[in-house]
Design a protein around this motif. Structure first.
Motif, PDB file in Angstrom:
ATOM      1  N   ARG A 105       0.856  -1.184   0.000  1.00  0.00           N
ATOM      2  CA  ARG A 105       0.000   0.000   0.000  1.00  0.00           C
ATOM      3  C   ARG A 105       0.892   1.234   0.000  1.00  0.00           C
ATOM      4  N   PRO A 106       0.373   2.377  -0.461  1.00  0.00           N
ATOM      5  CA  PRO A 106       1.202   3.591  -0.558  1.00  0.00           C
ATOM      6  C   PRO A 106       1.946   3.948   0.720  1.00  0.00           C
ATOM      7  N   THR A 138      -1.639   6.117  -6.816  1.00  0.00           N
ATOM      8  CA  THR A 138      -1.352   4.904  -7.584  1.00  0.00           C
ATOM      9  C   THR A 138       0.161   4.653  -7.591  1.00  0.00           C
ATOM     10  N   ASN A 139       0.558   3.470  -8.012  1.00  0.00           N
ATOM     11  CA  ASN A 139       1.990   3.138  -8.054  1.00  0.00           C
ATOM     12  C   ASN A 139       2.796   4.095  -8.932  1.00  0.00           C
ATOM     13  N   VAL A 141       2.163   7.243  -9.530  1.00  0.00           N
ATOM     14  CA  VAL A 141       2.230   8.516  -8.801  1.00  0.00           C
ATOM     15  C   VAL A 141       3.269   8.430  -7.691  1.00  0.00           C
ATOM     16  N   ASP A 200       0.448  11.522   2.182  1.00  0.00           N
ATOM     17  CA  ASP A 200      -0.227  10.228   2.147  1.00  0.00           C
ATOM     18  C   ASP A 200      -1.278  10.134   3.254  1.00  0.00           C
ATOM     19  N   ARG A 225     -11.089   7.866  -2.222  1.00  0.00           N
ATOM     20  CA  ARG A 225     -10.296   8.082  -3.440  1.00  0.00           C
ATOM     21  C   ARG A 225      -8.810   7.771  -3.222  1.00  0.00           C
ATOM     22  N   TYR A 226      -8.502   7.228  -2.062  1.00  0.00           N
ATOM     23  CA  TYR A 226      -7.097   6.994  -1.684  1.00  0.00           C
ATOM     24  C   TYR A 226      -6.359   6.150  -2.723  1.00  0.00           C
ATOM     25  N   GLY A 227      -6.982   5.024  -3.117  1.00  0.00           N
ATOM     26  CA  GLY A 227      -6.334   4.123  -4.061  1.00  0.00           C
ATOM     27  C   GLY A 227      -6.211   4.684  -5.462  1.00  0.00           C
ATOM     28  N   THR A 228      -7.128   5.565  -5.843  1.00  0.00           N
ATOM     29  CA  THR A 228      -7.071   6.143  -7.193  1.00  0.00           C
ATOM     30  C   THR A 228      -6.148   7.351  -7.274  1.00  0.00           C
TER      31      THR A 228
END
Length: 316
Positions: free
Chosen positions: A59-60, A139-140, A142, A123, A133-136
Motif C-alpha cells: 500500500r502507498p 497509484t503506483n 504517482v 499520504d 479516493r485513496y487508491g485512485t
C-alpha cells in the motif's frame, strides 16, 4: 606552516579528527554508535524485506516507509563505517574527492529523507481526508514519480555544494574537526571567503527542510480539521493512531537536524564544539535507528506482518 599547507594541497587529502577534545574517549563513544548502526541496518533492511514480501503491506503508506528505510540505511552507511575506522583504527585520512563525494551523499540523502517524510504526510492527508479516493489518487506510478521528484530535487540543490567547496583555496592546513565531511565543516578549513557557502547552505536547508515542514504543517492542519469533524470518538482515535508513527519520525528527524544546522552558523561561540559534533552524528544516526522501532511498535499491520513472516519461516 606554509610548507605544511603546500604539502597538504599536493597530497590532496583531509584529516578527519573525530570529536575534538574527546579523542581519549573515542573507543567508548564508538560503542553506542556501533550498536545504533547495527540496529539501523537490521531494522531498516528488515522493514524493506517485510514490505516487499507481504502483500498486505503493498500500500502507498508502506511503499513510502520502504523508501524512508532505504534512505535511512544508505545515509548512515555513508558515515558510520568511516567514523568507526577513525575511532578504532585511527584511520583519519580521506581523499579530497572522496570527502566531496561523502559530503554530497550525506546532504542529498538528508534532503531525500526530509522529502519522504513530507510525502508520508501527504499520504496521511489523502488517506484521512479522501479515504474513498485513496487508491485512485496514490497509484503506483504517482508514488514512483513523487519519489523520483524528491530525489532529483535533493540532487539539484546539493550538487552546487560540491562545486562551491571545490573552488575554495585550502591554505590553512587540512584538519577537519569532525567525523565526516559536512559542507560547512569542510568549507571552514579554507582560507577563502566562505560567505557564499554559508548563504547557499542555509538557502538549500530552507528550500528543502523549510518547504517540507510547511507542507507537513499544512497536511496535519487539514488532517486535524477532518478528524475533529468526525462524530465517533473511536474513529478519531483510529485516525490519530495512523499518524502517530509518522509524527514521531518527524520529531526524531527534524529536532536534531535543525539544531545542527543553526548551531553551525549561529551558535558556535556558545555551544562547545564537541557537543555540536556529537549532535551532528546523532542527527544522522537517530532517525535510521529509531524509525524501524517506532513503526514496529506503533503499526499493527507491521507487527502482524512480522508474526506472519516468522510463522511461515517456522513451518518451512
Amino acid at each position: 606552516m606554509s610548507g605544511a599547507n603546500s604539502s597538504s594541497l599536493i597530497l590532496g587529502f583531509f584529516i578527519l579528527n573525530g570529536i575534538p577534545g574527546l579523542e581519549a574517549e573515542h573507543i567508548w563513544i564508538s560503542l553506542p554508535f556501533c550498536l545504533m548502526y547495527i540496529v539501523a541496518v537490521l531494522g531498516n533492511c528488515g522493514l524493506i524485506y517485510l514490505i516487499g514480501h507481504e502483500k498486505a503491506l503493498h500500500r502507498p503508506m508502506y511503499y513510502f516507509l520502504a523508501l524512508l528505510s532505504f534512505t535511512d540505511v544508505t545515509l548512515c552507511s555513508t558515515t558510520v563505517p568511516n567514523m568507526l575506522c577513525i575511532f578504532w583504527f585511527d584511520l583519519k585520512e580521506i581523499d579530497f574527492n572522496a570527502c566531496l563525494a561523502q559530503m554530497f551523499f550525506v546532504h542529498t540523502l538528508t534532503g531525500m529523507e526530509s522529502g519522504v517524510l513530507m510525502l508520508m504526510a501527504l499520504d496521511r492527508y489523502v488517506a484521512i481526508c479522501y479515504p474513498l479516493r485513496y487508491g485512485t489518487i496514490l497509484t503506483n506510478p504517482v508514488i514512483a514519480k513523487a519519489g523520483l521528484a524528491t530525489f532529483l530535487r535533493s540532487v539539484m540543490l546539493i550538487v552546487p555544494f560540491t562545486f562551491l567547496t571545490k573552488r575554495l583555496p585550502y591554505c590553512q592546513g587540512n584538519l577537519i574537526p569532525h567525523t565526516y565531511c559536512d559542507h560547512m565543516s569542510v568549507a571552514k578549513v579554507s582560507c577563502g571567503n566562505v560567505k557564499i557557502n554559508a548563504v547557499y547552505g542555509l538557502l538549500a536547508a530552507l528550500l528543502i527542510g523549510g518547504f517540507d515542514m510547511f507542507c507537513i504543517s499544512v497536511s496535519y492542519t487539514m488532517i486535524l480539521r477532518a478528524v475533529v469533524s468526525l462524530s465517533s470518538v473511536e474513529a478519531r482515535q483510529k485516525a490519530f493512531g495512523t499518524c502517530t508513527s509518522h509524527l514521531c519520525a518527524i520529531v526524531i528527524t527534524y529536532v536534531p537536524a535543525l539544531f545542527s544546522i543553526f548551531t553551525h552558523r549561529f551558535g558556535e561561540q556558545s555551544i562547545p564544539h564537541h557537543v555540536h559534533i556529537i549532535i551532528a552524528n546523532l542527527y544522522l544516526m537517530c532517525p535510521p535507528t529509531l524509525n524501524p522501532i517506532v513503526y514496529g511498535v506503533k503499526t499493527k499491520q507491521i507487527q502482524e506482518g512480522v508474526l506472519k513472516l516468522f510463522y511461515k519461516e517456522k513451518n518451512t
